[in-house]
Structures are given as C-alpha cells and as structure tokens.
Design a protein around this motif. Structure first.
Motif, short mmCIF file in Angstrom:
data_model
loop_
_atom_site.label_atom_id
_atom_site.label_comp_id
_atom_site.label_asym_id
_atom_site.label_seq_id
_atom_site.Cartn_x
_atom_site.Cartn_y
_atom_site.Cartn_z
N THR A 46 9.49 -8.77 -49.08
CA THR A 46 8.51 -9.72 -49.60
C THR A 46 7.09 -9.16 -49.48
OG1 THR A 46 7.73 -11.98 -49.39
CG2 THR A 46 8.32 -10.90 -47.37
N PRO A 47 6.26 -9.44 -50.46
CA PRO A 47 4.87 -8.95 -50.39
C PRO A 47 4.10 -9.47 -49.19
CG PRO A 47 5.38 -9.71 -52.62
CD PRO A 47 6.56 -10.08 -51.74
N GLN A 48 4.48 -10.62 -48.64
CA GLN A 48 3.78 -11.17 -47.48
C GLN A 48 3.84 -10.24 -46.28
OE1 GLN A 48 5.77 -12.83 -49.46
NE2 GLN A 48 4.77 -14.71 -50.08
N LEU A 49 4.93 -9.49 -46.14
CA LEU A 49 5.03 -8.53 -45.04
C LEU A 49 4.04 -7.39 -45.19
CD1 LEU A 49 8.84 -8.11 -44.29
CD2 LEU A 49 7.07 -8.82 -42.71
N GLN A 50 3.65 -7.09 -46.41
CA GLN A 50 2.72 -5.98 -46.68
C GLN A 50 1.39 -6.18 -45.95
OE1 GLN A 50 3.54 -3.20 -48.61
NE2 GLN A 50 1.65 -2.36 -47.82
N ARG A 51 1.05 -7.43 -45.66
CA ARG A 51 -0.20 -7.69 -44.92
C ARG A 51 -0.17 -7.10 -43.52
NH1 ARG A 51 -1.03 -13.95 -44.99
NH2 ARG A 51 1.09 -13.75 -44.23
N PHE A 52 1.04 -6.92 -42.98
CA PHE A 52 1.19 -6.49 -41.61
C PHE A 52 1.72 -5.06 -41.46
CE2 PHE A 52 2.04 -11.06 -41.88
CZ PHE A 52 0.95 -11.53 -41.19
N VAL A 53 2.53 -4.62 -42.41
CA VAL A 53 3.21 -3.33 -42.28
C VAL A 53 3.61 -2.83 -43.67
CG1 VAL A 53 5.48 -4.41 -41.92
CG2 VAL A 53 5.04 -2.16 -41.00
N ASP A 54 3.62 -1.52 -43.85
CA ASP A 54 4.08 -0.97 -45.12
C ASP A 54 5.54 -1.33 -45.34
OD1 ASP A 54 1.69 0.22 -45.86
OD2 ASP A 54 2.15 2.08 -44.79
N THR A 55 5.84 -1.78 -46.54
CA THR A 55 7.20 -2.19 -46.87
C THR A 55 7.70 -1.38 -48.06
OG1 THR A 55 6.33 -3.96 -48.25
CG2 THR A 55 6.90 -4.54 -45.99
N PRO A 56 8.37 -0.29 -47.79
CA PRO A 56 8.84 0.56 -48.89
C PRO A 56 9.99 -0.08 -49.66
CG PRO A 56 9.76 1.31 -46.82
CD PRO A 56 8.79 0.21 -46.48
#
Length: 89
Positions: A7-17
C-alpha cells in the motif's frame, strides 16, 4: 512470477518495492521483499513472524487465510497486495 505490492501508505515510513518473485508461498514472497528492504519486515510482521494485526494481505483478490504461517499458495501469475487495515472513528 507472482507480483507483490504494498500500500502507498507504507511508503511514508519505509521504501516498499514492487517484487516479482518465483515464490510459491506467501512467506517466501514476503521474504523476497524483505531481502530488498529489511526495515519493511517490522511493518508487516510482528516479533513472532506472524502478520501484524493491522496488516491485511490479498492474494488474487482473496484475503490470505494463514496469518501465522503465511503458507497461502502463490501461483505464477498471482498478484499480492499488502495493505494496512484502517481503524479509527
């Protein structure tokens, strides 16, 4: 290969490949993502290695069933979406 997206929401905290993997089970697919960014593990799994209560995984549009062992099967064309469950009111 199975594709795993977060989910893009995790991108706020950590890179999500986005991960394309030959994994045949959910755990192995997630491990492929964690190999690219180990910090992601703590956002998805608890200290027991189980899916966190605020995380939901869908495989080909169906909710994953094995939230502890993460043994749900992945097919060669599976699409996996890892989402943070929404809460609040």
């Amino acid at each position: 290969m199975a594709r795993i997206e977060f989910t893009p929401q995790l991108q706020r905290f950590v890179d999500t490949p986005v991960v394309d993997t030959p994994a045949t089970e959910l755990r192995a697919g997630l491990e492929a993502a964690f190999a690219l960014n180990e910090r992601l593990r703590g956002y998805v799994l608890d200290d027991q290695g189980h899916l966190r209560h605020n995380v939901v995984v869908f495989i080909d549009g169906r909710r994953a069933r094995d939230l502890r062992g993460l043994s749900d099967p992945l097919g060669p064309d599976s699409r996996v979406h890892v989402l943070q469950a929404l809460s609040g009111g």
